[in-house]
Scaffold this motif. Structure first.
Motif, PDB file in Angstrom:
ATOM      1  N   ASN A   1       0.825  -1.210   0.000  1.00 13.90           N
ATOM      2  CA  ASN A   1       0.000   0.000   0.000  1.00 13.90           C
ATOM      3  C   ASN A   1       0.859   1.260   0.000  1.00 13.90           C
ATOM      4  OD1 ASN A   1      -2.371  -1.472   0.028  1.00 13.90           O
ATOM      5  ND2 ASN A   1      -2.603  -1.401   2.246  1.00 13.90           N
ATOM      6  N   TYR A   2       1.955   1.216   0.746  1.00 13.77           N
ATOM      7  CA  TYR A   2       2.858   2.372   0.785  1.00 13.77           C
ATOM      8  C   TYR A   2       3.482   2.616  -0.581  1.00 13.77           C
ATOM      9  CZ  TYR A   2       6.599   5.519   2.247  1.00 13.77           C
ATOM     10  OH  TYR A   2       7.445   6.591   2.373  1.00 13.77           O
ATOM     11  N   GLY A   3       3.835   1.538  -1.271  1.00 14.85           N
ATOM     12  CA  GLY A   3       4.463   1.685  -2.582  1.00 14.85           C
ATOM     13  C   GLY A   3       3.488   2.062  -3.680  1.00 14.85           C
ATOM     14  N   THR A   4       2.302   1.486  -3.663  1.00 17.57           N
ATOM     15  CA  THR A   4       1.348   1.719  -4.754  1.00 17.57           C
ATOM     16  C   THR A   4       0.627   3.062  -4.650  1.00 17.57           C
ATOM     17  OG1 THR A   4      -0.350   0.483  -3.509  1.00 17.57           O
ATOM     18  CG2 THR A   4       0.920  -0.729  -5.164  1.00 17.57           C
ATOM     19  N   GLN A   5       0.829   3.796  -3.556  1.00 14.59           N
ATOM     20  CA  GLN A   5       0.212   5.129  -3.467  1.00 14.59           C
ATOM     21  C   GLN A   5       0.772   6.070  -4.530  1.00 14.59           C
ATOM     22  OE1 GLN A   5       1.300   7.573  -0.030  1.00 14.59           O
ATOM     23  NE2 GLN A   5       3.106   6.296   0.306  1.00 14.59           N
ATOM     24  N   TYR A   6       1.961   5.734  -5.070  1.00 14.50           N
ATOM     25  CA  TYR A   6       2.562   6.571  -6.094  1.00 14.50           C
ATOM     26  C   TYR A   6       2.161   6.139  -7.509  1.00 14.50           C
ATOM     27  CZ  TYR A   6       5.509   7.692  -2.077  1.00 14.50           C
ATOM     28  OH  TYR A   6       5.955   8.055  -0.836  1.00 14.50           O
ATOM     29  N   VAL A   7       1.475   5.020  -7.634  1.00 16.36           N
ATOM     30  CA  VAL A   7       1.071   4.504  -8.945  1.00 16.36           C
ATOM     31  C   VAL A   7      -0.376   4.922  -9.180  1.00 16.36           C
ATOM     32  CG1 VAL A   7       0.877   2.480 -10.431  1.00 16.36           C
ATOM     33  CG2 VAL A   7       2.613   2.535  -8.617  1.00 16.36           C
ATOM     34  N   LYS A   8      -0.570   5.986  -9.893  1.00 17.05           N
ATOM     35  CA  LYS A   8      -1.914   6.524 -10.109  1.00 17.05           C
ATOM     36  C   LYS A   8      -2.269   6.434 -11.590  1.00 17.05           C
ATOM     37  CE  LYS A   8      -1.522   9.608  -6.136  1.00 17.05           C
ATOM     38  NZ  LYS A   8      -1.544  10.986  -5.634  1.00 17.05           N
ATOM     39  N   PRO A   9      -3.548   6.077 -11.907  1.00 13.00           N
ATOM     40  CA  PRO A   9      -4.690   5.919 -10.983  1.00 13.00           C
ATOM     41  C   PRO A   9      -4.975   4.472 -10.614  1.00 13.00           C
ATOM     42  CG  PRO A   9      -5.507   6.081 -13.213  1.00 13.00           C
ATOM     43  CD  PRO A   9      -4.000   6.114 -13.312  1.00 13.00           C
ATOM     44  N   TYR A  10      -4.069   3.530 -10.957  1.00 17.02           N
ATOM     45  CA  TYR A  10      -4.382   2.113 -10.788  1.00 17.02           C
ATOM     46  C   TYR A  10      -3.627   1.456  -9.641  1.00 17.02           C
ATOM     47  CZ  TYR A  10      -6.434   2.728 -15.415  1.00 17.02           C
ATOM     48  OH  TYR A  10      -7.188   3.165 -16.465  1.00 17.02           O
ATOM     49  N   GLY A  11      -3.058   2.265  -8.757  1.00 15.00           N
ATOM     50  CA  GLY A  11      -2.305   1.684  -7.657  1.00 15.00           C
ATOM     51  C   GLY A  11      -3.139   0.786  -6.769  1.00 15.00           C
ATOM     52  N   TRP A  12      -4.393   1.187  -6.535  1.00 16.15           N
ATOM     53  CA  TRP A  12      -5.252   0.387  -5.664  1.00 16.15           C
ATOM     54  C   TRP A  12      -5.558  -0.975  -6.273  1.00 16.15           C
ATOM     55  CZ3 TRP A  12     -10.168  -1.228  -7.066  1.00 16.15           C
ATOM     56  CH2 TRP A  12     -10.714  -0.640  -8.226  1.00 16.15           C
ATOM     57  N   ARG A  13      -5.650  -1.050  -7.613  1.00 19.83           N
ATOM     58  CA  ARG A  13      -5.889  -2.338  -8.262  1.00 19.83           C
ATOM     59  C   ARG A  13      -4.669  -3.257  -8.114  1.00 19.83           C
ATOM     60  NH1 ARG A  13     -10.494  -2.490 -11.293  1.00 19.83           N
ATOM     61  NH2 ARG A  13     -11.372  -0.492 -11.974  1.00 19.83           N
ATOM     62  N   ILE A  14      -3.489  -2.675  -8.244  1.00 17.29           N
ATOM     63  CA  ILE A  14      -2.266  -3.469  -8.060  1.00 17.29           C
ATOM     64  C   ILE A  14      -2.198  -3.999  -6.634  1.00 17.29           C
ATOM     65  CG2 ILE A  14       0.255  -3.387  -8.061  1.00 17.29           C
ATOM     66  CD1 ILE A  14       0.070  -1.210 -10.207  1.00 17.29           C
ATOM     67  N   SER A  15      -2.527  -3.122  -5.691  1.00 13.96           N
ATOM     68  CA  SER A  15      -2.494  -3.512  -4.283  1.00 13.96           C
ATOM     69  C   SER A  15      -3.431  -4.688  -4.013  1.00 13.96           C
ATOM     70  CB  SER A  15      -2.887  -2.312  -3.417  1.00 13.96           C
ATOM     71  OG  SER A  15      -2.899  -2.662  -2.054  1.00 13.96           O
ATOM     72  N   LEU A  16      -4.663  -4.621  -4.544  1.00 13.00           N
ATOM     73  CA  LEU A  16      -5.619  -5.698  -4.328  1.00 13.00           C
ATOM     74  C   LEU A  16      -5.231  -6.959  -5.091  1.00 13.00           C
ATOM     75  CD1 LEU A  16      -8.949  -3.646  -4.495  1.00 13.00           C
ATOM     76  CD2 LEU A  16      -7.861  -4.607  -2.462  1.00 13.00           C
ATOM     77  N   ALA A  17      -4.687  -6.796  -6.287  1.00 13.95           N
ATOM     78  CA  ALA A  17      -4.317  -7.955  -7.106  1.00 13.95           C
ATOM     79  C   ALA A  17      -3.177  -8.756  -6.489  1.00 13.95           C
ATOM     80  CB  ALA A  17      -3.926  -7.506  -8.515  1.00 13.95           C
ATOM     81  N   MET A  18      -2.323  -8.107  -5.696  1.00 13.69           N
ATOM     82  CA  MET A  18      -1.209  -8.815  -5.068  1.00 13.69           C
ATOM     83  C   MET A  18      -1.682  -9.877  -4.082  1.00 13.69           C
ATOM     84  SD  MET A  18       1.566  -7.820  -6.415  1.00 13.69           S
ATOM     85  CE  MET A  18       2.780  -8.428  -5.258  1.00 13.69           C
ATOM     86  N   GLY A  19      -2.964  -9.820  -3.704  1.00 14.81           N
ATOM     87  CA  GLY A  19      -3.507 -10.868  -2.847  1.00 14.81           C
ATOM     88  C   GLY A  19      -3.509 -12.235  -3.497  1.00 14.81           C
ATOM     89  N   ALA A  20      -3.331 -12.269  -4.820  1.00 12.40           N
ATOM     90  CA  ALA A  20      -3.277 -13.556  -5.514  1.00 12.40           C
ATOM     91  C   ALA A  20      -2.031 -14.355  -5.145  1.00 12.40           C
ATOM     92  CB  ALA A  20      -3.323 -13.342  -7.029  1.00 12.40           C
ATOM     93  N   VAL A  21      -0.973 -13.674  -4.726  1.00 11.89           N
ATOM     94  CA  VAL A  21       0.279 -14.376  -4.399  1.00 11.89           C
ATOM     95  C   VAL A  21       0.100 -15.314  -3.198  1.00 11.89           C
ATOM     96  CG1 VAL A  21       2.694 -14.096  -3.710  1.00 11.89           C
ATOM     97  CG2 VAL A  21       1.691 -12.568  -5.428  1.00 11.89           C
ATOM     98  N   PRO A  22      -0.353 -14.826  -2.024  1.00 11.06           N
ATOM     99  CA  PRO A  22      -0.581 -15.772  -0.923  1.00 11.06           C
ATOM    100  C   PRO A  22      -1.694 -16.768  -1.221  1.00 11.06           C
ATOM    101  CG  PRO A  22      -1.403 -13.588  -0.357  1.00 11.06           C
ATOM    102  CD  PRO A  22      -0.603 -13.435  -1.598  1.00 11.06           C
TER     103      PRO A  22
END
Length: 350
Positions: A109-130
């Motif tokens: 979340n700290y890293g993806t705050q700089y990725v706009k406007p799709y940072g929140w999608r990246i953050s949620l998509a990373m849940g696929a790893v665990p």
């Protein structure tokens, strides 16, 4: 909407935990963990690709089902696979994995705050790893000896027990498992059975421990930490960085729990952690009140609040956090174990 998005996961988790107690008994701990991983994958896809609020909430509900299955089956699996002298430390590995996941999410979340406007999608998509790790990792595991014997596969249960204990001489432990299975098979309805007088202590602990665990206020701290830190006068970036710090404290303190739980015992950690959290919460409340009354940002006061919250998180992480899952899972006899852990998980989410 934030409350709806957050709370729908817990509602789904509470319901699925009760279903998970039945799947653990009928299909085994391994299958239930795999089902949890599959739900995580589907839920992650829904929230990451959401185009409206309904899709987000639906994804969170599916994720909640995965959380319910995983938190029901995993502590049960660990408590049955671990040798008795290491049961506390190994069972807390579940809580360690949770804290590592929380820290990873905070860093993302700290890293993806700089990725706009799709940072929140990246953050949620990373849940696929665990989710993938849980699904395929569970697929590679053997089920517990208790579950195998309970489902009519005693020879597979004996071989699994010999493999995990590292010796062929497992007759005493295997006979205990078989006797427990014999007793459990006489139980037609474990939820009705756990209401009997002889199981009342286990039922009370399975209900009250998760209730008091949640009443410590940990969810308010972990879920709303950015908003809490912003209320002290920190900017949004500094607030997110502060949540990363508390997440790191959470992970480090869980290692403390692993090291001391079998030495000092569960009761001591419950009492010490509770006292530590109460003191920290009272002091944080006083400092926040003074901060609001002053009307100006006080860096020293903000740092003091962060330090106290870190101490609070540390107290939770080596006491009520891991013990809230460990104690209810290890006190249940086999005939009510799935029902007891299901009730514990359900109460935790409620």
């Amino acid at each position: 909407m934030l409350q709806l998005f957050t709370s729908c996961l817990f509602l789904a988790g509470a319901v699925s935990a009760m279903v998970g107690s039945w799947t653990c008994k009928r299909y085994g701990r391994k299958a239930t963990m795999m089902a949890g991983g599959a739900c995580f994958l589907v839920g992650t896809a829904l929230v990451a690709c959401a185009v409206h609020m309904v899709m987000l909430v639906l994804g969170r509900l599916v994720l909640g089902v995965g959380v319910g299955f995983a938190t029901q089956a995993t502590p049960l699996y660990l408590s049955e696979m671990a040798p008795f002298n290491l049961r506390g430390a190994l069972n807390i590995m579940f809580q360690l994995a949770v804290t590592v996941g929380i820290l990873a999410a905070q860093l993302i979340n700290y890293g993806t705050q700089y990725v706009k406007p799709y940072g929140w999608r990246i953050s949620l998509a990373m849940g696929a790893v665990p989710a993938l790790i849980l699904f395929f990792g569970s697929m590679m595991l053997s089920d517990t000896p208790n579950s195998l014997v309970q489902r009519g596969r005693p020879e597979d249960g004996r071989r699994t027990l010999q493999r995990i204990r590292g010796t062929d001489n497992v007759n005493v432990e295997f006979d205990d498992i078989c006797e427990a299975v014999r007793v459990s098979r006489s139980v037609r309805n474990p939820y009705r059975t756990i209401l009997r007088r002889r199981y009342r202590p286990q039922l009370v602990i399975s209900v009250l421990v998760p209730i008091f665990q949640q009443l410590t206020g940990i969810n308010a701290i972990m879920f709303y930490a950015p908003q809490l830190f912003q209320a002290t006068g920190l900017g949004s970036e500094a607030a997110l960085l502060s949540t990363v710090i508390t997440g790191a404290v959470n992970v480090g303190s869980t290692f403390v729990a692993i090291a001391v739980v079998d030495h000092f015992g569960r009761r001591f950690l419950f009492i010490e952690g509770g006292i530590q959290m109460i003191i920290c919460e009272v002091l944080v409340g006083i400092l926040i009140k003074l901060n609001f009354e002053s009307g100006v940002v006080n860096p020293a006061m903000a740092n003091g609040i962060i330090a106290l919250i870190c101490l609070y998180v540390a107290g939770f992480a080596w006491s009520w956090g891991p013990l809230g899952w460990l104690v209810p899972s290890e006190i249940q006899p086999l005939e009510t174990r799935a029902a007891g852990t299901g009730i514990n998980t359900c109460m935790n989410f409620l």
